[in-house]
Write an enzyme that holds these catalytic residues in place. Structure first.
Site, PDB file in Angstrom:
ATOM      1  N   ASP A 252      38.931  49.065  32.062  1.00  0.00           N
ATOM      2  CA  ASP A 252      39.227  48.529  30.729  1.00  0.00           C
ATOM      3  C   ASP A 252      40.677  48.850  30.396  1.00  0.00           C
ATOM      4  O   ASP A 252      40.981  49.719  29.584  1.00  0.00           O
ATOM      5  CB  ASP A 252      38.267  49.136  29.699  1.00  0.00           C
ATOM      6  CG  ASP A 252      38.325  48.431  28.350  1.00  0.00           C
ATOM      7  OD1 ASP A 252      39.057  47.427  28.241  1.00  0.00           O
ATOM      8  OD2 ASP A 252      37.648  48.886  27.412  1.00  0.00           O
ATOM      9  N   LYS A 253      41.576  48.119  31.034  1.00  0.00           N
ATOM     10  CA  LYS A 253      43.000  48.428  30.949  1.00  0.00           C
ATOM     11  C   LYS A 253      43.534  48.395  29.514  1.00  0.00           C
ATOM     12  O   LYS A 253      44.366  49.216  29.131  1.00  0.00           O
ATOM     13  CB  LYS A 253      43.799  47.436  31.804  1.00  0.00           C
ATOM     14  CG  LYS A 253      43.596  47.574  33.300  1.00  0.00           C
ATOM     15  CD  LYS A 253      44.310  46.463  34.050  1.00  0.00           C
ATOM     16  CE  LYS A 253      44.117  46.554  35.545  1.00  0.00           C
ATOM     17  NZ  LYS A 253      44.840  47.673  36.154  1.00  0.00           N
TER      18      LYS A 253
ATOM     19  N   ARG B 296      45.258  45.167  44.424  1.00  0.00           N
ATOM     20  CA  ARG B 296      46.713  45.275  44.301  1.00  0.00           C
ATOM     21  C   ARG B 296      47.123  44.643  42.968  1.00  0.00           C
ATOM     22  O   ARG B 296      47.999  43.794  42.892  1.00  0.00           O
ATOM     23  CB  ARG B 296      47.418  44.620  45.494  1.00  0.00           C
ATOM     24  CG  ARG B 296      46.989  43.191  45.816  1.00  0.00           C
ATOM     25  CD  ARG B 296      47.911  42.591  46.886  1.00  0.00           C
ATOM     26  NE  ARG B 296      47.554  41.231  47.235  1.00  0.00           N
ATOM     27  CZ  ARG B 296      46.771  40.874  48.256  1.00  0.00           C
ATOM     28  NH1 ARG B 296      46.242  41.805  49.044  1.00  0.00           N
ATOM     29  NH2 ARG B 296      46.508  39.597  48.501  1.00  0.00           N
TER      30      ARG B 296
ATOM     31  N   GLY C 106      48.635  45.805  40.198  1.00  0.00           N
ATOM     32  CA  GLY C 106      50.022  45.976  39.765  1.00  0.00           C
ATOM     33  C   GLY C 106      50.198  46.226  38.280  1.00  0.00           C
ATOM     34  O   GLY C 106      51.131  45.707  37.652  1.00  0.00           O
ATOM     35  N   PHE C 107      49.301  47.031  37.706  1.00  0.00           N
ATOM     36  CA  PHE C 107      49.424  47.411  36.285  1.00  0.00           C
ATOM     37  C   PHE C 107      49.491  46.190  35.359  1.00  0.00           C
ATOM     38  O   PHE C 107      50.295  46.145  34.419  1.00  0.00           O
ATOM     39  CB  PHE C 107      50.657  48.286  36.041  1.00  0.00           C
ATOM     40  CG  PHE C 107      50.570  49.684  36.578  1.00  0.00           C
ATOM     41  CD1 PHE C 107      49.399  50.189  37.128  1.00  0.00           C
ATOM     42  CD2 PHE C 107      51.679  50.524  36.535  1.00  0.00           C
ATOM     43  CE1 PHE C 107      49.334  51.490  37.610  1.00  0.00           C
ATOM     44  CE2 PHE C 107      51.622  51.833  37.018  1.00  0.00           C
ATOM     45  CZ  PHE C 107      50.445  52.310  37.565  1.00  0.00           C
TER      46      PHE C 107
ATOM     47  N   SER D  37      49.523  55.094  41.777  1.00  0.00           N
ATOM     48  CA  SER D  37      49.079  53.763  42.175  1.00  0.00           C
ATOM     49  C   SER D  37      49.937  53.282  43.340  1.00  0.00           C
ATOM     50  O   SER D  37      51.162  53.424  43.304  1.00  0.00           O
ATOM     51  CB  SER D  37      49.214  52.775  41.015  1.00  0.00           C
ATOM     52  OG  SER D  37      49.029  51.450  41.481  1.00  0.00           O
TER      53      SER D  37
ATOM     54  N   ASN E  82      43.498  58.815  43.087  1.00  0.00           N
ATOM     55  CA  ASN E  82      43.655  57.372  42.961  1.00  0.00           C
ATOM     56  C   ASN E  82      43.125  56.706  44.235  1.00  0.00           C
ATOM     57  O   ASN E  82      42.463  57.342  45.043  1.00  0.00           O
ATOM     58  CB  ASN E  82      45.137  57.035  42.737  1.00  0.00           C
ATOM     59  CG  ASN E  82      45.341  55.818  41.850  1.00  0.00           C
ATOM     60  OD1 ASN E  82      44.694  54.792  42.026  1.00  0.00           O
ATOM     61  ND2 ASN E  82      46.258  55.921  40.894  1.00  0.00           N
ATOM     62  N   THR E  83      43.432  55.430  44.422  1.00  0.00           N
ATOM     63  CA  THR E  83      42.989  54.697  45.611  1.00  0.00           C
ATOM     64  C   THR E  83      43.820  55.084  46.830  1.00  0.00           C
ATOM     65  O   THR E  83      44.903  55.654  46.709  1.00  0.00           O
ATOM     66  CB  THR E  83      43.104  53.180  45.382  1.00  0.00           C
ATOM     67  OG1 THR E  83      44.468  52.861  45.039  1.00  0.00           O
ATOM     68  CG2 THR E  83      42.189  52.738  44.248  1.00  0.00           C
TER      69      THR E  83
ATOM     70  N   SER F 170      34.326  52.070  41.125  1.00  0.00           N
ATOM     71  CA  SER F 170      33.705  51.206  42.131  1.00  0.00           C
ATOM     72  C   SER F 170      32.205  51.463  42.242  1.00  0.00           C
ATOM     73  O   SER F 170      31.407  50.521  42.340  1.00  0.00           O
ATOM     74  CB  SER F 170      34.378  51.410  43.495  1.00  0.00           C
ATOM     75  OG  SER F 170      35.746  51.081  43.434  1.00  0.00           O
TER      76      SER F 170
END
EC number: 1.3.5.2
Length: 339
Positions: free
Chosen positions: A65-66, A112, A114-115, A175, A246-247, A319
């Site tokens: 939920d950015k 990917r 990218g914010f 990120s 993070n990922t 995830s």
């Protein structure tokens, strides 16, 4: 049952379209009677973290939920906290499409993004508008077109704007999808950033007579020496918490699967062991001085317990939440209460 039906429909759709549809639906139902389709009662399991008391140790990781649009819905599901963002000073579209991929056989995701976000001012409006009192952490980052050397300015701008509306602030320098961002995890750039953020935190605490804790989110793709250096910088600059991890850029456990060669950060089940290993190493380096949120590959209550055993005080899911649904929250909380 409802989630399994919804998941079956969503998994037939493009991942990003499904994500946007889900967030939009949750935004509309979050604080109304329709949240009965996913709301659940969870027995409290209070946990103290960074001087705050959370109703349970399970949070929603940043990235879901950015823009803070569906906070009330996630509260209804039983999350102990929600971390919104990553948010940047200015709105930005993120990377080109497609940029989100499911690897269903591995219960994994590659992104990917990218914010991509609508900017910090929009997020603040949503934080003010939320109806529930759930603890909300705000994950902050830098705009893609801001040079790395000036990156700290973006973090300070975001801190200024979210400070009064956040339970805590998470600093994202890990990120893999913003060029150069991970370089902030090393050497002088790291120390300069953490020092500037700590100074801003103390300035804002004095100004507003309110202390908002700050945590640093790190990558899983670090050597033990790099983890030690980060731990020393966190202690030196008196950070309140750490979030690991993070990922990952590695592709262990997904070789040969469709979409496995897509660029971006890998999350989900293949990240489980690597993330837990980093948490354990970080906890050893921090020697109990700074608490940790464990995140990465939590697909079951057992995965979460492994994070706690490695040294995490709380956990976050993303995830695993997509693949397992809200029941995963309840399963982890129950296991935590019994451990």
């Amino acid at each position: 049952m409802f989630y399994k039906i919804a998941q079956k429909v969503m998994f037939q759709m493009d991942p990003e379209r499904a994500h946007n549809l889900a967030i939009g639906s949750l935004r509309m139902t979050g604080n109304g009677p329709l949240n009965a389709f996913y709301a659940q009662n969870i027995t409290p399991a209070p946990v103290s973290f960074m001087g705050l008391t959370f109703p349970n140790p399970v949070g929603l990781a940043a990235g879901m939920d950015k823009d803070g649009e569906s906070i009330d819905a996630f509260h209804a599901m039983g999350f102990g906290h929600v971390e919104v963002g990553t948010v940047t000073p200015r709105p930005q579209p993120g990377n080109d499409l497609p940029r989100l991929f499911r690897l269903k056989p591995a219960k994994a995701i590659i992104n990917r993004m990218g914010f991509n976000n609508k900017g910090v001012d929009n997020l603040v409006k949503n934080l003010i508008a939320k109806k529930t009192d759930i603890m909300v952490g705000v994950n902050i980052g830098k705009n893609k077109d801001t040079p790395v050397e000036q990156g700290k300015d973006d973090y300070l701008i975001c801190m200024d704007k979210v400070y009064l509306h956040a339970a805590y602030i998470a600093v994202n320098i890990s990120s893999p999808n913003t060029p150069g961002l991970r370089s902030l995890q090393y050497g002088d750039l790291l120390d300069e950033l953490l020092s500037a953020i700590k100074a801003k935190q103390l300035e804002l605490a004095d100004k507003h007579k309110k202390y908002v804790p700050i945590a640093l989110k790190i990558a899983p793709d670090l050597t033990i020496e790099e983890i030690e250096n980060i731990a020393q910088a966190l202690i030196k600059n008196q950070f309140d918490g750490a979030i690991a991890t993070n990922t990952t850029l590695t592709r262990d456990g997904v070789s040969g699967l469709a979409n496995a060669n897509e660029s971006g950060g890998l999350s989900g089940k293949p990240l489980t062991e690597l993330s837990t290993k980093v948490i354990k190493q970080l906890a050893t380096c921090l020697q109990g001085q700074i608490p940790i949120i464990g995140v990465g590959g939590i697909n079951s209550a057992e995965d979460a317990l492994a994070k706690f055993d490695a040294g995490a005080t709380m956990v976050q899911i993303y995830s695993g939440f997509i693949y397992q649904g809200p029941k995963l929250i309840k399963e982890i909380v129950e296991a935590y209460r019994l451990k």
